[in-house]
Write an enzyme that holds these catalytic residues in place. Sequence first.
Site, PDB file in Angstrom:
ATOM      1  N   HIS A 332       0.587  23.227   8.686  1.00  0.00           N
ATOM      2  CA  HIS A 332      -0.300  23.840   9.406  1.00  0.00           C
ATOM      3  C   HIS A 332      -1.436  22.849  10.277  1.00  0.00           C
ATOM      4  O   HIS A 332      -2.127  23.151  11.145  1.00  0.00           O
ATOM      5  CB  HIS A 332      -1.092  24.747   8.483  1.00  0.00           C
ATOM      6  CG  HIS A 332      -2.034  25.768   9.163  1.00  0.00           C
ATOM      7  ND1 HIS A 332      -2.015  26.179  10.630  1.00  0.00           N
ATOM      8  CD2 HIS A 332      -2.737  26.739   8.759  1.00  0.00           C
ATOM      9  CE1 HIS A 332      -2.557  27.102  11.123  1.00  0.00           C
ATOM     10  NE2 HIS A 332      -3.021  27.512  10.087  1.00  0.00           N
ATOM     11  N   LYS A 408       2.139  51.831  13.228  1.00  0.00           N
ATOM     12  CA  LYS A 408       1.108  51.971  14.205  1.00  0.00           C
ATOM     13  C   LYS A 408       1.178  52.967  15.016  1.00  0.00           C
ATOM     14  O   LYS A 408       0.134  53.168  15.808  1.00  0.00           O
ATOM     15  CB  LYS A 408       1.258  50.423  14.858  1.00  0.00           C
ATOM     16  CG  LYS A 408       2.585  50.556  15.827  1.00  0.00           C
ATOM     17  CD  LYS A 408       2.527  49.243  16.635  1.00  0.00           C
ATOM     18  CE  LYS A 408       3.990  48.959  17.403  1.00  0.00           C
ATOM     19  NZ  LYS A 408       3.786  47.609  18.282  1.00  0.00           N
ATOM     20  N   ASP A 419      -4.537  47.101  14.442  1.00  0.00           N
ATOM     21  CA  ASP A 419      -4.854  45.945  13.628  1.00  0.00           C
ATOM     22  C   ASP A 419      -6.010  46.124  13.146  1.00  0.00           C
ATOM     23  O   ASP A 419      -6.445  45.966  11.985  1.00  0.00           O
ATOM     24  CB  ASP A 419      -4.908  44.890  14.524  1.00  0.00           C
ATOM     25  CG  ASP A 419      -5.289  43.621  13.958  1.00  0.00           C
ATOM     26  OD1 ASP A 419      -4.346  42.927  13.134  1.00  0.00           O
ATOM     27  OD2 ASP A 419      -6.509  42.879  14.117  1.00  0.00           O
TER      28      ASP A 419
END
Length: 619
Positions: A332, A408, A419
């Site tokens: 990361h 969704k 979201d």
Amino acid sequence: MLTILNRIIVNVGMMNSYGLVKSCRLVNSASDTLMGGRYLNHQKGLPRLPVPPLRETCERYLSCLEPIVTVDELKHTKQLMKEFLKEGGDGEKLQRSLERKACTTDNWLADYGIQINYLDSRESLLIYNTHVHTWKNDTPSSICSETLPVQYMRGEPLCMMQYFRALSSCRVPGRKTDSLVFHAKNSNGPRHITVAQNSQFFTVEVYHSDGTPITADQLCVQLQRICNSSLETNAEHVGILTTLRRDAWYKYYNKLVQDPSNKKSVSAIERSICVLCLDKAIPRTYEKYSGFEPLQVLHGGGSQWNSANRWFDKSLQFIVGEDGTCGFNMLHAIIDGTPCMALSDYITSSMKKPQMMESPVALLPMPQKLHFNITPDIKTAIEEAKQSIDKHAQDLDLRVLVFNHFGKKIPKAHQISPDAFIQMAIQLAYYRIHQQCCASYEAASMRLFKKGRLGVILSTSSASAAFVKSFDDPKKQNSDKRNLLENAIKVHTWNTNMEIRGRTTFGHFLALKVQAIENSIPMPDIYTDTSLDKAFNFLLSTSQVSFKASCLACAVPEKLNVYDFCYSVTSDDFTFVVSAWKSCKENNVVRLIQTLEDTLLDMKMLLEETKLESDAKLS
């Protein structure tokens, strides 16, 4: 499975000095447009990250405190903030200093974020700095012609720098802070990959002498050669050293590379395009919501299985198990997000159309085994690392919820952001268990700006707190609950748009603190206030990671009492990968997942019932 991987690795090898990698959410999905010429040319036109207005950031900071501190604490913090913002005060001095910094660097937030959040951390990379993607089922484009799909969001180009740094990269341990090394800076970059098998390491050239990549069946031959030559079971588990805390690994790293042979082997791994880990099968568990595959890719199952069959300092590792488990993990510190979705989707599409061709194998150079000379000190360190990784592997609880009741399409039908809907569901599920609100954040991509990395959306707000506290209140009318939900979603959507547009509260407020340290300015009282710890002590770490293909993404909580959520969204379902530490007795992943499932259904029912009530009034 090897045949599929062969094609993937060949294509990854062709990338050489560019990459594709892990994921972070964007408000709207990014689109790809093929751009001719040097694929980083468009970088010149990207704006630098602006420094947000000081007063705006401070007001938003106070706002985020409202649902998580007491009335008296908030009153005290507001007094400190008034002092901080007074004319000619510390706030103005630090703001001017940061603005000067921003004029001399491409991205002031990325510089601070990478150093403080990743390179300065002394924790194990295995746990705190690696992100994993696995495929639930059994992009490069034409890099040779210097083209790469440039991603756009709402018609605006996104920064592609992370692609450039994805391969042939590594993290090198340091005493107080680590460093990142990129070995593909020029056209003469590395031409080999590293293959880990049975805790042993080999290098495989993926280019012929004329610069053409080897074919898939040639790579298959090379991998078979490695499998046949790595049968010994008494190999020293050198790779497991990369799971140590960084200060310990720094000490043993320096001892390890004092030996010329060891130094040559370490250098070969660090310079390689990527690492391919061929894992032995691990006994499966069949618990409810089992996250077996992500755990195997994440840590290898412990020292007795595949945890030493890794080199966690590398930016990209592909993992393929004998049982068909496959995935990859990313460093990361080098890459954080959206590019990984492109890699996952590319790999999955490649699996559907493998292409094999007959190629001569007689002239292929043999894979080179990397040798290590192990001193007593290093042997002791290996045993220390084994105990540490086994402890972490046993303590980590990671579960997968495939919520297939709806996707969704339902929130969209009610003009609600999917979201934001999920964010409110996560907060409500947490509140139902713990009966209190907590600081939470959602990762956001800031790639609209040059060298843009991650932003932090402060998900918990006064609006979200009002919603979760009212939802199970029998005295509240459904219409009131619906209004509170819509208001919470409106606030979250606004905060999200502010973040991706560079108006970051978290990043800006802490960057001002760094300016005080760098310029030897006495630390303002606002930064020693106890409310600061509560504001940014995130107990819910969340990220939307949606793919075109059937993939899972996961990460690990950075602190003992934190839940980590990675979730994907499709039209018909939601998938959640949730992790926490078992040693934190207050947290329970299975209970949270079960509560989240009930919560999503309850919120859907609220939307439907209020819609019916509204329609009835109109008729």
